[in-house]
Design a protein around this motif. Structure first.
Motif, PDB file in Angstrom:
ATOM      1  N   VAL A 185       0.835  -1.202   0.000  1.00 35.90           N
ATOM      2  CA  VAL A 185       0.000   0.000   0.000  1.00 35.90           C
ATOM      3  C   VAL A 185       0.871   1.254   0.000  1.00 35.90           C
ATOM      4  CG1 VAL A 185      -1.671   1.351   1.324  1.00 35.90           C
ATOM      5  CG2 VAL A 185      -1.977  -1.113   1.097  1.00 35.90           C
ATOM      6  N   THR A 186       1.909   1.244   0.826  1.00 38.37           N
ATOM      7  CA  THR A 186       2.829   2.384   0.897  1.00 38.37           C
ATOM      8  C   THR A 186       3.478   2.640  -0.455  1.00 38.37           C
ATOM      9  OG1 THR A 186       3.289   1.962   3.248  1.00 38.37           O
ATOM     10  CG2 THR A 186       4.892   3.287   2.032  1.00 38.37           C
ATOM     11  N   ASP A 187       3.964   1.593  -1.102  1.00 39.50           N
ATOM     12  CA  ASP A 187       4.599   1.735  -2.410  1.00 39.50           C
ATOM     13  C   ASP A 187       3.614   2.287  -3.442  1.00 39.50           C
ATOM     14  OD1 ASP A 187       6.933   0.766  -1.366  1.00 39.50           O
ATOM     15  OD2 ASP A 187       6.683  -1.276  -2.151  1.00 39.50           O
ATOM     16  N   ARG A 188       2.364   1.825  -3.369  1.00 39.74           N
ATOM     17  CA  ARG A 188       1.354   2.278  -4.324  1.00 39.74           C
ATOM     18  C   ARG A 188       1.043   3.765  -4.131  1.00 39.74           C
ATOM     19  NH1 ARG A 188      -2.509  -0.164  -7.510  1.00 39.74           N
ATOM     20  NH2 ARG A 188      -3.641   1.446  -8.671  1.00 39.74           N
ATOM     21  N   ILE A 189       0.926   4.197  -2.882  1.00 39.95           N
ATOM     22  CA  ILE A 189       0.638   5.608  -2.603  1.00 39.95           C
ATOM     23  C   ILE A 189       1.778   6.499  -3.084  1.00 39.95           C
ATOM     24  CG2 ILE A 189       0.303   7.318  -0.775  1.00 39.95           C
ATOM     25  CD1 ILE A 189      -1.166   5.155   0.819  1.00 39.95           C
ATOM     26  N   ILE A 190       3.009   6.073  -2.806  1.00 34.17           N
ATOM     27  CA  ILE A 190       4.173   6.862  -3.226  1.00 34.17           C
ATOM     28  C   ILE A 190       4.256   6.924  -4.745  1.00 34.17           C
ATOM     29  CG2 ILE A 190       6.695   6.913  -3.272  1.00 34.17           C
ATOM     30  CD1 ILE A 190       6.641   5.810  -0.416  1.00 34.17           C
ATOM     31  N   PHE A 191       3.961   5.799  -5.413  1.00 39.35           N
ATOM     32  CA  PHE A 191       3.990   5.768  -6.879  1.00 39.35           C
ATOM     33  C   PHE A 191       2.920   6.684  -7.467  1.00 39.35           C
ATOM     34  CE2 PHE A 191       2.151   4.098 -10.820  1.00 39.35           C
ATOM     35  CZ  PHE A 191       3.255   4.095 -11.652  1.00 39.35           C
TER      36      PHE A 191
END
Length: 208
Positions: A185-191
């Motif tokens: 989820v964190t990676d998706r938000i940052i992307f």
């Protein structure tokens, strides 16, 4: 005749409750874990999304955790954007929708993003389908589920800060998520939305 009318209406009403009961019994088990109902809802249909492997990984992991199988084909609108957009253009969901004039709700919710990906796909398809039929066809998705690890407090806090800064509503409580899920989820938000700038860290939310 009046008695027959009321009797017929009663039977119809009862039949509706039987349908609800049957459906509830059939899918009751899928409500016991995150993503289970989605797996039942998808059936054998292909999945579509922007950076689809991120979402697909969640579904596969939920299936494995529930001792189920989830293998689907899918369409990644991000890959289509990389094919049909100029290299210098940003290709996150919001930027791609703006480029192709696809309708997008500004709310950062899962349903809004899903609808935006659909609109983006249709917009690109209208412009580029001819001669590129294979690019728009579903492809087999492959994801190997990983062993779940417990989330650390640092992971939870980082995700919490990202959600507040970008004003994103998460439908799943952070405390119920594994370390793997929080990382995805964190990676998706940052992307999609970017990192929190250094000078903004520690504040509650993104400036208006």
């Amino acid at each position: 005749e009046l008695a027959l009318y009321y009797g017929n209406s009663y039977i119809r009403l009862i039949s509706i409750f039987y349908i609800f009961c049957f459906t509830g019994s059939a899918y009751m088990g899928y409500f016991k874990g995150q993503g289970y109902m989605v797996i039942a809802f998808c059936g054998t249909l292909p999945v579509l999304g922007h950076q689809i492997m991120f979402d697909y990984g969640f579904l596969v992991q939920a299936a494995v955790n529930g001792k189920l199988r989830f293998e689907r084909s899918g369409i990644d609108t991000l890959k289509l954007c990389r094919k049909f957009m100029p290299p210098e253009e940003k290709k996150n969901l919001a930027a791609a929708c703006a480029y192709f004039h696809a309708a997008q709700d500004t709310a950062h919710r899962a349903l809004s993003d899903a609808m935006a990906a659909h609109e983006l796909y249709q917009a690109m398809k209208r412009l580029h389908l001819s001669g590129n039929e294979d690019a728009f066809a579903p492809k087999v998705l492959q994801y190997k589920a990983k062993k779940e690890r417990q989330a650390t407090q640092r992971q939870k806090q980082h995700l919490h800060d990202l959600l507040k800064y970008h004003k994103i509503e998460l439908t799943v409580p952070i405390d119920s998520m594994s370390g793997n899920e929080i990382s995805r989820v964190t990676d998706r938000i940052i992307f999609t939305h970017g990192r929190i700038p250094e000078n903004e860290r520690g504040r509650d939310k993104k400036p208006e």
